[in-house]
Each structure stands twice: as structure tokens, then as C-alpha cells.
Write a protein that holds these residues in place. Structure first.
Motif, PDB file in Angstrom:
ATOM      1  N   LYS A 129       1.383  -1.180  -0.046  1.00 39.43           N
ATOM      2  CA  LYS A 129       0.450  -0.248   0.391  1.00 39.43           C
ATOM      3  C   LYS A 129       0.649   1.103  -0.107  1.00 39.43           C
ATOM      4  O   LYS A 129       2.137   1.438   0.327  1.00 39.43           O
ATOM      5  N   MET A 130       0.023   1.951   0.012  1.00 42.82           N
ATOM      6  CA  MET A 130       1.192   3.785  -0.200  1.00 42.82           C
ATOM      7  C   MET A 130      -0.043   4.899  -0.295  1.00 42.82           C
ATOM      8  O   MET A 130      -1.240   4.730   0.110  1.00 42.82           O
ATOM      9  N   THR A 131       1.016   5.984   0.660  1.00 39.17           N
ATOM     10  CA  THR A 131      -0.345   6.800   1.412  1.00 39.17           C
ATOM     11  C   THR A 131      -0.006   7.619  -0.015  1.00 39.17           C
ATOM     12  O   THR A 131       1.021   8.628   0.562  1.00 39.17           O
ATOM     13  N   VAL A 132      -1.086   8.952  -0.281  1.00 38.06           N
ATOM     14  CA  VAL A 132      -0.524   9.809  -1.204  1.00 38.06           C
ATOM     15  C   VAL A 132      -1.160  11.421  -0.803  1.00 38.06           C
ATOM     16  O   VAL A 132      -2.018  11.032  -0.824  1.00 38.06           O
TER      17      VAL A 132
ATOM     18  N   PHE B  85      -6.266  15.861   0.270  1.00 40.81           N
ATOM     19  CA  PHE B  85      -6.600  14.817   0.664  1.00 40.81           C
ATOM     20  C   PHE B  85      -5.668  13.869   0.621  1.00 40.81           C
ATOM     21  O   PHE B  85      -5.246  14.111   0.306  1.00 40.81           O
ATOM     22  N   ARG B  86      -5.777  12.670   1.545  1.00 39.41           N
ATOM     23  CA  ARG B  86      -4.940  11.990   1.648  1.00 39.41           C
ATOM     24  C   ARG B  86      -5.444  10.547   1.323  1.00 39.41           C
ATOM     25  O   ARG B  86      -6.781   9.921   1.477  1.00 39.41           O
ATOM     26  N   VAL B  87      -5.093   9.845   0.123  1.00 36.38           N
ATOM     27  CA  VAL B  87      -5.735   8.470  -0.785  1.00 36.38           C
ATOM     28  C   VAL B  87      -4.807   7.299  -0.004  1.00 36.38           C
ATOM     29  O   VAL B  87      -3.202   7.409  -0.513  1.00 36.38           O
ATOM     30  N   LEU B  88      -5.041   6.725   0.178  1.00 35.51           N
ATOM     31  CA  LEU B  88      -5.099   5.575   0.858  1.00 35.51           C
ATOM     32  C   LEU B  88      -4.923   3.849  -0.738  1.00 35.51           C
ATOM     33  O   LEU B  88      -5.824   3.919  -0.990  1.00 35.51           O
ATOM     34  N   ALA B  89      -3.753   3.312  -1.985  1.00 34.55           N
ATOM     35  CA  ALA B  89      -3.938   2.598  -2.048  1.00 34.55           C
ATOM     36  C   ALA B  89      -2.963   1.807  -2.742  1.00 34.55           C
ATOM     37  O   ALA B  89      -1.959   2.274  -1.553  1.00 34.55           O
ATOM     38  N   ASP B  90      -3.117   1.363  -3.566  1.00 32.53           N
ATOM     39  CA  ASP B  90      -2.230   0.222  -3.964  1.00 32.53           C
ATOM     40  C   ASP B  90      -1.188   0.934  -4.040  1.00 32.53           C
ATOM     41  O   ASP B  90      -0.383   1.222  -5.081  1.00 32.53           O
ATOM     42  N   ALA B  91      -0.433   0.158  -3.744  1.00 34.44           N
ATOM     43  CA  ALA B  91       1.757   0.803  -4.143  1.00 34.44           C
ATOM     44  C   ALA B  91       1.683   0.944  -5.792  1.00 34.44           C
ATOM     45  O   ALA B  91       1.904  -0.049  -6.459  1.00 34.44           O
TER      46      ALA B  91
ATOM     47  N   GLU C  20      -6.407  10.491 -11.065  1.00 32.50           N
ATOM     48  CA  GLU C  20      -7.621  10.236 -10.303  1.00 32.50           C
ATOM     49  C   GLU C  20      -7.846   8.634  -9.833  1.00 32.50           C
ATOM     50  O   GLU C  20      -7.128   7.645  -9.746  1.00 32.50           O
ATOM     51  N   TRP C  21      -9.003   8.770  -9.351  1.00 35.44           N
ATOM     52  CA  TRP C  21      -9.200   7.749  -8.346  1.00 35.44           C
ATOM     53  C   TRP C  21     -10.674   7.556  -7.887  1.00 35.44           C
ATOM     54  O   TRP C  21     -11.587   8.462  -8.273  1.00 35.44           O
ATOM     55  N   ARG C  22     -11.240   6.159  -7.412  1.00 32.68           N
ATOM     56  CA  ARG C  22     -12.403   6.676  -6.828  1.00 32.68           C
ATOM     57  C   ARG C  22     -12.108   6.230  -5.177  1.00 32.68           C
ATOM     58  O   ARG C  22     -11.146   5.727  -4.885  1.00 32.68           O
TER      59      ARG C  22
ATOM     60  N   THR D  39      -8.307   3.177  -1.531  1.00 36.08           N
ATOM     61  CA  THR D  39      -9.025   2.783  -3.193  1.00 36.08           C
ATOM     62  C   THR D  39      -8.634   1.394  -3.184  1.00 36.08           C
ATOM     63  O   THR D  39      -7.962   1.552  -2.087  1.00 36.08           O
ATOM     64  N   ASP D  40     -10.095   0.561  -3.727  1.00 42.14           N
ATOM     65  CA  ASP D  40      -9.093  -0.859  -3.863  1.00 42.14           C
ATOM     66  C   ASP D  40      -8.033  -1.347  -4.884  1.00 42.14           C
ATOM     67  O   ASP D  40      -7.348  -1.936  -4.435  1.00 42.14           O
ATOM     68  N   GLY D  41      -7.731  -0.215  -5.885  1.00 36.33           N
ATOM     69  CA  GLY D  41      -6.700  -0.400  -6.741  1.00 36.33           C
ATOM     70  C   GLY D  41      -5.675   0.517  -7.370  1.00 36.33           C
ATOM     71  O   GLY D  41      -5.647   1.653  -5.599  1.00 36.33           O
ATOM     72  N   PRO D  42      -4.744   0.993  -7.542  1.00 42.18           N
ATOM     73  CA  PRO D  42      -3.553   2.062  -7.911  1.00 42.18           C
ATOM     74  C   PRO D  42      -4.658   2.704  -8.147  1.00 42.18           C
ATOM     75  O   PRO D  42      -5.444   2.756  -9.138  1.00 42.18           O
TER      76      PRO D  42
END
Length: 438
Positions: free
Chosen positions: A54-57, A96-102, A113-115, A129-132
Motif C-alpha cells: 500500500k501507499m499513502t498519497v 486529500f490523503r488517499v490510501l491505494a495499492d503501491a 484520478e481515483w475512486r 481505494t481498492d486499486g492503484p
């Protein structure tokens, strides 16, 4: 009320409080949450922090896309049944801080872009989000992003990991590449401040610039003004986090005082920095633990540091007494915040801080010299980089050993208990106001 000072003061205080309440209310985000599956769009403002898979963006200027943008994203393989978008035009979100796949392809400055599959609350400024994340472009050339990328490349070319990431943390607070276990070791030993830019970094930049400009023949006032500009550039390079922004504002106030021929005042500079930062973002006091820790640490250092040091007569060396007194002062002032926000009590913080205190300025100064020399000619940066690497390895060894030998004590307190804990701290400060006697 002419001539009635107390009445004038009461009116001014009432007006300031009214303006503060209005500013706080104006800064509150739209309370309406976003539906699950809402499409967001924004630019990455910091190097992603990767941890495992995971990564935090951190994304700045984020906004919810219009329905047409959602349809365009769905054509790329995202099912339309994932959720419904907020009807209407684009909705401004902010940071915003987004937790996504690395994903190693995402870098600072990219437009993504993300959901948010589980929905998002704008008051929390966080979603997962469940994906990158999907990069849709680049925000263009940005001088600060370019300088940060160049700094990372130079440091990683001089030092191996994790020393390179630790050196970046000391220089500009860039701790995205520090291994999670090492970060936890610093947290367990109460030395997390090492990985953040502090007043020492700003002081080092200001002193270096003033000295260099004075050697070049500039008058003191002009050197102070140009040094203030240099501090502003360094603040942007370090990401303008609350600790470095606080230190930059205090340092800038000191430079202005020097340029005007006035004596600087630490407490006045601290209050000025807090007032300016809260005027820009009133939510920092509630949402940003780094803001609270930074100001509490400086306040504790100024309130207790000298008093604790004067009473440690059993320590023969004055430098050690001063360092330990300042460390204990910062620990006492930040203790309620640490217990409230992190739920852990470090039993080894004073000892470990004293042990690594001499290593921090040495590693920072030699690392800065290595970067400057290597930017001119790569081999010139090797000797100071070797010295910095030795100090960093010794620092890691001390922190890791103490973290494993004496684990932190889990202790979580509530908001009321944190406020109540500051009552004996204030009583202690009032008691120690008298000068120490042998």
C-alpha cells in the motif's frame, strides 16, 4: 471609552474572538459526504509514502469530477455500477490523503484520478481505494518539485538505504523512504522529531546565508532580508509542514528584528507564528497533530529547559545538562498530546535523546556539505557523505537497540484527561519560576 484601557482591551479581545469564530466557520468544509465510487481528480503534492503493498498519497486541489468524467473513467475498465457520482458540476474538495495499492509510476507532480470505494468524508480529508491511482498527466514543471527530486537523486547517489532516506529526513523532513520498522523504533524511543525538519534546520540555513552574504560584503540588514527569502525557499523545499513552517516564521521574525536593530523574543515569535498559521488554516489545531506537537515542544523547551538544566547539578558537564533539560522540557509539554494521539509512553526518551543529540547536528551539517559539493562535482561529496553515513549508522544502532530493549508503554487517554494533565504541568512551571539555588 477614551482613556479607559481595560474597556478598550475587552472590546479588542471580543472582536478578535468574533473574527476567529467567523474564520473557523468559513474554513469548515462542506459537511455532505461523498457517495461510494465518487471519482476524484487532483495533483500529487508529495512523494508517496509506500508501506508494503500500500501507499499513502497526498493530493492537493482535489475535486469530484462531473458525470461526463465518470463515464470516461468507466471506459477504462472501472465498472459503472461501482457507485453514483454526486450530481451537478465539479465539487471542490481541497487536500486529500488517499490510501491505494503501491505503484512506483506515481510520483510528485503527477495528476491522478481515483475512486473512493468506501465513501469519503471531506471533514476527514481521507479516503481509500481498492486499486492503484491512475495517472492522467503531469502538472507541468514546478521548481520546488524539481529541486526536491534533484535532492533525492543526489543523496541516494551518495548514501545507501536506509541511510539515504534518514538523511533526507534530517535535511528536509522527507521520510517517505524510511523503513516502517525504523520509523516505529524512532516512535518507541520518543525520537520521532529527528525525522522532521525543526528550528535547527532553519537556524542552520539562516546562519549560513547570513555568513555567506556578509562575507560577500553585504550590509547586515540586506543580508537579513535575503536570508529571509532563502528561508522561504527552504520552507517550500521541505514541504511547508507545520514544524518547518513554525520554525520559518519564528526565524523570519528574528531576522526582521535583526534588520530593524531590535532584540528578538522567542515567545513573541512563537505566538506570532501560531497566529499566522491558524489564520490561514484554523483547522490545523484540531486536525494536525504535527502542529500541536511542534508548538507544545517549543513552549516546553522555553518554559522548562533552563529550569531543569539548572537543577541537574549532579551532572558535571553543562552542555549535557542543557541538552537533557531541554529534552525533558519538550517531553513534559508534549506528553498529554502523545498519550492522546498515539497512546504510547516512551520510558527511554530522555536517555536516547541525550545519546543521539550530538549526532543530529553533525549528520545534518555533513550531509548538507555532501549535497552541496556533490552538486558541483560528484566525487567532492564522498568524504562528507562517509562521515554523515557513519553518524547515521550509529544513530540507527542506538535507536533500534533501545527500542527492542525497553518497549514503549501503551497508555491511551481521552481529550478531557489530556486537558486535565496540563494543570499539574502549569503548576510545575509556576513552581520552577524561581531561580535554582545550590
Amino acid at each position: 471609552m477614551r482613556g479607559r484601557r481595560r474597556a478598550q482591551l475587552c472590546v479588542i479581545v471580543a472582536l478578535v474572538v468574533a473574527c476567529a469564530l467567523w474564520r473557523f466557520d468559513a474554513a469548515m468544509p462542506d459537511p455532505a459526504p461523498f457517495a461510494a465510487g465518487t471519482v476524484f481528480h487532483g495533483m500529487v503534492t508529495r512523494e508517496p509514502a509506500r508501506k508494503g503493498t500500500k501507499m499513502t498519497v497526498e493530493v492537493g486541489g482535489a475535486h469530484a469530477l462531473a458525470p461526463s468524467a465518470a463515464a470516461r473513467l468507466s471506459d477504462k475498465g472501472v465498472p459503472k455500477e461501482a457507485g453514483t457520482l454526486v450530481p451537478g458540476t465539479e465539487r471542490i474538495v481541497g487536500d486529500f490523503r488517499v490510501l491505494a495499492d503501491a505503484d512506483n509510476r506515481i510520483a510528485e507532480g503527477d495528476v491522478v484520478e481515483w475512486r473512493c470505494w468506501k465513501g469519503a468524508d471531506p471533514r476527514q480529508g481521507f479516503c481509500s481505494t481498492d486499486g492503484p491511482l491512475r495517472a492522467v498527466g503531469h502538472g507541468g514543471f514546478h521548481p520546488l518539485y524539481f529541486l526536491r527530486g534533484r535532492l533525492r537523486a543526489v543523496v541516494r547517489g551518495l548514501l545507501p538505504e536506509p541511510d539515504a532516506s534518514l538523511q533526507l529526513g534530517l535535511l528536509v523532513g522527507d521520510k517517505a523512504g524510511v523503513p516502517p520498522q525504523l520509523t516505529q523504533d524512532f516512535r518507541n524511543t520518543g525520537t520521532s522529531h529527528v525525522l522532521a525538519v525543526s528550528g535547527y534546520n532553519v537556524m542552520l540555513v539562516a546562519d549560513t546565508l547570513v555568513l555567506a552574504l556578509c562575507i560577500c560584503g553585504l550590509a547586515r540588514r540586506r543580508a537579513a532580508v535575503l536570508s529571509a527569502v532563502g528561508i522561504a525557499v527552504f520552507t517550500g523545499l521541505a514541504g511547508a509542514d507545520p514544524p518547518v513552517l513554525r520554525a520559518a516564521l519564528m526565524g523570519g521574525a528574528g531576522l526582521v528584528a535583526a534588520a530593524l536593530g531590535r532584540k528578538g523574543n522567542a515567545l513573541g515569535g512563537l505566538l506570532l507564528a501560531a497566529a499566522l498559521m491558524l489564520a490561514l488554516d484554523p483547522l490545523s489545531l484540531r486536525n494536525d497533530v504535527g502542529f500541536r506537537l511542534s508548538f507544545a515542544a517549543v513552549m516546553g523547551l522555553s518554559m522548562f529547559g533552563r529550569a531543569f538544566g539548572e537543577r541537574m547539578t549532579w551532572i558535571p558537564f553543562k552542555g549535557v545538562r542543557d541538552a537533557l533539560g531541554e529534552t525533558l522540557g519538550a517531553i513534559v509539554a508534549t506528553l498529554p498530546i502523545m498519550l492522546h494521539d498515539f497512546g504510547s509512553l516512551s520510558l527511554t526518551a530522555p536517555a536516547v535523546n541525550v545519546m543521539i543529540a550530538p549526532l543530529i547536528p553533525f549528520a545534518t551539517a555533513t550531509g548538507a556539505l555532501a549535497v552541496m559539493f556533490a552538486s558541483l562535482y560528484a566525487p567532492l561529496g564522498v568524504p562528507p557523505a562517509v562521515a554523515a553515513g557513519a553518524a547515521l549508522r550509529l544513530m540507527r544502532a542506538v535507536v533500534s537497540w533501545w527500542s527492542g530493549a525497553v518497549p514503549s508503554l501503551p497508555l491511551q487517554i481521552g481529550t478531557a484527561a489530556a486537558f486535565a494533565l496540563y494543570v499539574p504541568i502549569l503548576l510545575l512551571w509556576f513552581t520552577l519560576r524561581k531561580p535554582a539555588t545550590r
